[in-house]
Write a protein that holds these residues in place. Structure first.
Motif, short mmCIF file in Angstrom:
data_model
loop_
_atom_site.label_atom_id
_atom_site.label_comp_id
_atom_site.label_asym_id
_atom_site.label_seq_id
_atom_site.Cartn_x
_atom_site.Cartn_y
_atom_site.Cartn_z
N TYR A 23 0.84 -1.20 0.00
CA TYR A 23 0.00 0.00 0.00
C TYR A 23 0.88 1.25 0.00
O TYR A 23 0.66 2.19 -0.76
N SER A 33 -6.43 1.87 7.08
CA SER A 33 -7.05 0.70 7.66
C SER A 33 -6.04 -0.44 7.64
O SER A 33 -5.13 -0.44 6.82
N ARG A 35 -7.34 -3.68 7.76
CA ARG A 35 -8.13 -4.83 7.33
C ARG A 35 -7.56 -5.36 6.00
O ARG A 35 -7.38 -4.61 5.06
N GLN A 37 -8.79 -7.27 3.55
CA GLN A 37 -9.57 -7.15 2.32
C GLN A 37 -9.59 -5.70 1.83
O GLN A 37 -9.50 -5.44 0.64
N TRP A 38 -9.69 -4.75 2.74
CA TRP A 38 -9.67 -3.33 2.36
C TRP A 38 -8.34 -3.00 1.69
O TRP A 38 -8.31 -2.35 0.64
N LEU A 39 -7.24 -3.46 2.30
CA LEU A 39 -5.92 -3.20 1.72
C LEU A 39 -5.80 -3.82 0.34
O LEU A 39 -5.32 -3.17 -0.60
N ASN A 41 -8.16 -4.52 -1.82
CA ASN A 41 -9.00 -3.78 -2.77
C ASN A 41 -8.37 -2.46 -3.16
O ASN A 41 -8.35 -2.09 -4.34
N ARG A 42 -7.86 -1.73 -2.19
CA ARG A 42 -7.28 -0.41 -2.46
C ARG A 42 -6.00 -0.54 -3.28
O ARG A 42 -5.76 0.23 -4.21
N GLU A 71 -15.20 5.91 -0.24
CA GLU A 71 -13.80 5.73 0.12
C GLU A 71 -12.84 6.25 -0.95
O GLU A 71 -11.63 6.14 -0.78
#
Length: 80
Positions: A23, A33, A35, A37-39, A41-42, A71
């Motif tokens: 990231y 974040s 998390r 899954q969030w990482l 996706n981003r 987001e």
């Protein structure tokens, strides 16, 4: 350099610290974040945007009316 699909597939095998490092490599800032899954996706979005030189025309045409834009960045990432 691996193609877009390979880069995104590698995200599935990454640990938390590896995702945070990825990231930071893409956005040049710490993640907001931790998390997984969030990482994923981003990072995938960032890789795709850089690879395709921005948001795809397909997303703009078909995705915006149904997309959750809460987001999305309103400003550019901070530079270090």
């Amino acid at each position: 350099m691996p193609d877009l699909k390979e880069q995104i597939e590698k995200l599935e095998e990454m640990t938390g610290p590896e995702l945070k490092a990825a990231y930071m490599a893409v956005f040049k800032e710490r993640p907001h974040s931790h998390r997984h899954q969030w990482l994923k996706n981003r990072i995938a979005w960032g890789i795709q945007a850089k690879t395709e030189k921005g948001i795809s025309k397909r997303f703009i045409k078909h995705g915006l009316e149904n997309a959750d834009l809460s987001e999305l960045r309103a400003t550019a990432p901070r530079t270090t």
